[in-house]
Design an enzyme around this catalytic site. Sequence first.
Site, PDB file in Angstrom:
ATOM      1  N   GLU A  24     -28.793  44.842 -57.113  1.00 56.98           N
ATOM      2  CA  GLU A  24     -28.486  45.687 -55.971  1.00 56.98           C
ATOM      3  C   GLU A  24     -29.426  46.885 -55.996  1.00 56.98           C
ATOM      4  O   GLU A  24     -29.672  47.458 -57.046  1.00 56.98           O
ATOM      5  CB  GLU A  24     -27.023  46.117 -56.144  1.00 56.98           C
ATOM      6  CG  GLU A  24     -26.554  47.268 -55.322  1.00 56.98           C
ATOM      7  CD  GLU A  24     -25.109  47.668 -55.727  1.00 56.98           C
ATOM      8  OE1 GLU A  24     -24.405  46.893 -56.400  1.00 56.98           O
ATOM      9  OE2 GLU A  24     -24.720  48.784 -55.375  1.00 56.98           O
TER      10      GLU A  24
ATOM     11  N   HIS B 205     -17.400  44.154 -62.760  1.00 61.42           N
ATOM     12  CA  HIS B 205     -16.980  42.807 -62.354  1.00 61.42           C
ATOM     13  C   HIS B 205     -16.383  41.996 -63.499  1.00 61.42           C
ATOM     14  O   HIS B 205     -16.913  40.937 -63.839  1.00 61.42           O
ATOM     15  CB  HIS B 205     -18.179  42.009 -61.806  1.00 61.42           C
ATOM     16  CG  HIS B 205     -18.922  42.652 -60.687  1.00 61.42           C
ATOM     17  ND1 HIS B 205     -20.214  42.295 -60.338  1.00 61.42           N
ATOM     18  CD2 HIS B 205     -18.563  43.619 -59.806  1.00 61.42           C
ATOM     19  CE1 HIS B 205     -20.620  43.019 -59.300  1.00 61.42           C
ATOM     20  NE2 HIS B 205     -19.646  43.841 -58.966  1.00 61.42           N
TER      21      HIS B 205
ATOM     22  N   ASN C  47     -22.089  39.762 -56.488  1.00 61.18           N
ATOM     23  CA  ASN C  47     -20.859  40.558 -56.463  1.00 61.18           C
ATOM     24  C   ASN C  47     -19.686  39.625 -56.103  1.00 61.18           C
ATOM     25  O   ASN C  47     -19.806  38.797 -55.210  1.00 61.18           O
ATOM     26  CB  ASN C  47     -20.985  41.665 -55.424  1.00 61.18           C
ATOM     27  CG  ASN C  47     -22.313  42.388 -55.539  1.00 61.18           C
ATOM     28  OD1 ASN C  47     -23.355  41.776 -55.400  1.00 61.18           O
ATOM     29  ND2 ASN C  47     -22.269  43.657 -55.810  1.00 61.18           N
TER      30      ASN C  47
HETATM   31  P1  FAD Z   1      -8.085  43.789 -58.066  1.00 64.78           P
HETATM   32  O1  FAD Z   1      -8.776  44.033 -56.779  1.00 64.78           O
HETATM   33  O2  FAD Z   1      -8.562  44.523 -59.271  1.00 64.78           O
HETATM   34  O3  FAD Z   1      -6.540  44.114 -57.826  1.00 64.78           O
HETATM   35  C1  FAD Z   1      -5.583  44.125 -58.853  1.00 64.78           C
HETATM   36  C2  FAD Z   1      -4.450  45.071 -58.479  1.00 64.78           C
HETATM   37  O4  FAD Z   1      -3.375  44.885 -59.385  1.00 64.78           O
HETATM   38  C3  FAD Z   1      -4.814  46.547 -58.551  1.00 64.78           C
HETATM   39  O5  FAD Z   1      -4.461  47.194 -57.349  1.00 64.78           O
HETATM   40  C4  FAD Z   1      -3.995  47.072 -59.735  1.00 64.78           C
HETATM   41  O6  FAD Z   1      -3.561  48.423 -59.569  1.00 64.78           O
HETATM   42  C5  FAD Z   1      -2.798  46.137 -59.728  1.00 64.78           C
HETATM   43  N1  FAD Z   1      -2.162  45.996 -61.057  1.00 64.78           N
HETATM   44  C6  FAD Z   1      -2.775  45.758 -62.244  1.00 64.78           C
HETATM   45  N2  FAD Z   1      -1.868  45.682 -63.241  1.00 64.78           N
HETATM   46  C7  FAD Z   1      -0.653  45.879 -62.659  1.00 64.78           C
HETATM   47  C8  FAD Z   1       0.674  45.938 -63.181  1.00 64.78           C
HETATM   48  N3  FAD Z   1       0.922  45.763 -64.484  1.00 64.78           N
HETATM   49  N4  FAD Z   1       1.696  46.192 -62.320  1.00 64.78           N
HETATM   50  C9  FAD Z   1       1.461  46.370 -60.985  1.00 64.78           C
HETATM   51  N5  FAD Z   1       0.214  46.336 -60.456  1.00 64.78           N
HETATM   52  C10 FAD Z   1      -0.834  46.078 -61.273  1.00 64.78           C
HETATM   53  N6  FAD Z   1     -17.263  43.467 -55.802  1.00 64.78           N
HETATM   54  C11 FAD Z   1     -17.978  42.993 -54.759  1.00 64.78           C
HETATM   55  O7  FAD Z   1     -17.901  41.802 -54.428  1.00 64.78           O
HETATM   56  N7  FAD Z   1     -18.802  43.832 -54.035  1.00 64.78           N
HETATM   57  C12 FAD Z   1     -18.944  45.156 -54.371  1.00 64.78           C
HETATM   58  O8  FAD Z   1     -19.690  45.890 -53.692  1.00 64.78           O
HETATM   59  C13 FAD Z   1     -18.225  45.655 -55.479  1.00 64.78           C
HETATM   60  N8  FAD Z   1     -18.359  46.950 -55.876  1.00 64.78           N
HETATM   61  C14 FAD Z   1     -17.560  47.434 -56.890  1.00 64.78           C
HETATM   62  C15 FAD Z   1     -17.633  48.784 -57.226  1.00 64.78           C
HETATM   63  C16 FAD Z   1     -16.780  49.311 -58.188  1.00 64.78           C
HETATM   64  C17 FAD Z   1     -16.879  50.754 -58.561  1.00 64.78           C
HETATM   65  C18 FAD Z   1     -15.832  48.461 -58.829  1.00 64.78           C
HETATM   66  C19 FAD Z   1     -14.897  49.002 -59.856  1.00 64.78           C
HETATM   67  C20 FAD Z   1     -15.773  47.118 -58.504  1.00 64.78           C
HETATM   68  C21 FAD Z   1     -16.619  46.591 -57.538  1.00 64.78           C
HETATM   69  N9  FAD Z   1     -16.566  45.246 -57.171  1.00 64.78           N
HETATM   70  C22 FAD Z   1     -17.340  44.768 -56.154  1.00 64.78           C
HETATM   71  C23 FAD Z   1     -15.636  44.310 -57.859  1.00 64.78           C
HETATM   72  C24 FAD Z   1     -14.400  43.961 -57.024  1.00 64.78           C
HETATM   73  O9  FAD Z   1     -13.822  45.108 -56.470  1.00 64.78           O
HETATM   74  C25 FAD Z   1     -13.407  43.214 -57.927  1.00 64.78           C
HETATM   75  O10 FAD Z   1     -14.050  42.069 -58.427  1.00 64.78           O
HETATM   76  C26 FAD Z   1     -12.153  42.809 -57.185  1.00 64.78           C
HETATM   77  O11 FAD Z   1     -11.468  43.920 -56.678  1.00 64.78           O
HETATM   78  C27 FAD Z   1     -11.213  42.004 -58.084  1.00 64.78           C
HETATM   79  O12 FAD Z   1     -10.195  41.458 -57.276  1.00 64.78           O
HETATM   80  P2  FAD Z   1      -8.845  40.953 -57.908  1.00 64.78           P
HETATM   81  O13 FAD Z   1      -8.047  40.338 -56.807  1.00 64.78           O
HETATM   82  O14 FAD Z   1      -9.144  40.137 -59.105  1.00 64.78           O
HETATM   83  O15 FAD Z   1      -8.076  42.262 -58.451  1.00 64.78           O
END
Ligand code: FAD
Length: 491
Positions: A347, A430, A468
């Site tokens: 990126e 990630h 990503n």
């Molecule tokens: P998440 O989106 O992480 O959601 C999990 C949720 O579960 C969270 O809200 C958390 O609070 C909740 N949770 C966790 N444990 C508990 C618990 N015990 N009890 C209740 N709730 C809980 N990806 C891209 O594709 N493009 C990008 O541009 C990009 N930029 C990024 C920039 C940053 C700074 C970060 C940190 C990540 C970025 N990512 C990007 C990665 C992407 O955001 C993640 O891969 C994605 O959000 C993961 O999705 P998920 O459904 O696995 O879980």
Amino acid sequence: KEYNDVPIIIIGSGYGGAVSALRLCEAGKKVIILEMGLNWEKAGIPFSNLLKPGKSSAWLKKKSIAPFMNIFSLTPFTGILDRLDFDHINIWVGRGVGGGSLVNGGMAVTPKESYFKEVFPDLDAEKFYNHYFPLVREELKVNVIDEQFLEECPYYKFTRVGEEEAHKAGFKTMRVPNVYDFKYMEKEFRNEVPRSALNTEVIYGNNYGKNSLDKTYLRKALETGNLEILDLHRVQTIQMNDDKSYTLHVQQIDTSGALVAQKVFNCKKLILSAGTMGTLQLLLQSHAENGFPVHEKIGKNWGNNGNFMTGRNWVKPLSGGTGAKQSTIPVGGIDNWDDPEHPFFTEIAPLPMGMDVATALYLLINRVDKKGEVAYNTTNKSLTLNWNESNTSKMKENAQYFIRKMNKANGGTRSHLLFNNGFGADICYHPLGGCVLGEATNEYGKLKDHENLYVLDGSLIPGTIGVNPFVTITAIAEYCIENLIVQNEFA
Ligand code: FAD
């Protein structure tokens, strides 16, 4: 309110949780999401920008936790960005209704088909590329910046310089789609609407412009009337009952992190969408504390998606660097994936510091040749990660190659301003894997050794996807939940 005999509970409101909620609610099922973070829309608290970190900037920390340059002290608040620190790697995650979609850069990249096939040999790639990927791009409101706006907008000088320099060094560049509404950004630029991406808002939240999950999947799911989201509800442990239902021990907290109530939820069907690290913590901690059954593959096949940060200083200092004003939304990438010696994607990242720091920032995504493993330490009740420099050595070699080639063609030095020795091997945005599709689960995310438990989030992807990851996480979740519903798992 009693929470006994809840039909379906989803833990977490990120990509996996939001997709599952929408499709189940559309199928007429009543669903509860338990989310440890705050519902920011309901709370009506504005997000802070990068230059002035406030309430939203960190999850219950006394100091800001951006990847670099943290000089700000904070009053602990349930902010949207959290950092999990391990010996050789720090992992950033999103917290709040919308999960990672609240903090991320919105880059909506579909993986290369050849790599998708390599990572998921058992999935029907044709169906993904013809159906699931187009579906999620539409649901997530993915769009592309107008080339003329990019050409003329002073806030995208960093992209223009980055692309020009990449071409000079012989690299191929690509336009990167995003969920940020670029029509809104054009209006911001003309000062017709409040500014967000052009006002250094991103990792602490965007007040406008960005189509995070609370504006897409979750909003649609709520509109069915079948979804209830309980925010500031942190699930501590899960227990499996004799009748194969689940009991959840949950702490309700306030925005300072203080305990408000201890609650017990009982449900027939449970979906874990707590994100890779959250889901693994719940499974492994519950196993350690109450003998919760976990399959031997849980924790295995974990990776950082090849994340490796690096930067260059004094990019064209005489011509004015990368610009004092920068949009926070990345739109450019360098695609070196087909180079057999040094395959990577990077990126061209913004660095909106409020002044021209003449630094170019890059987040490389590499292959993950050597996977890691997640386990649980019963003494300090936290996850451990078997991951060290040996896991990132090839990534470092790629970064060295990239920086050398860029500097040779364009001048500049490796950035010591941002990282030790100019390399951020320990920065991970990630985390993926540990509960891999078809290994720890069946082909649709149903956990092995369980009858009523499903995992739908980033932990299904075996540590790497080459770009990503959220488009892939969303597509896999769509595929799994569609098939689980067809199989009458939630009847
Ligand atoms: P998440 O989106 O992480 O959601 C999990 C949720 O579960 C969270 O809200 C958390 O609070 C909740 N949770 C966790 N444990 C508990 C618990 N015990 N009890 C209740 N709730 C809980 N990806 C891209 O594709 N493009 C990008 O541009 C990009 N930029 C990024 C920039 C940053 C700074 C970060 C940190 C990540 C970025 N990512 C990007 C990665 C992407 O955001 C993640 O891969 C994605 O959000 C993961 O999705 P998920 O459904 O696995 O879980």
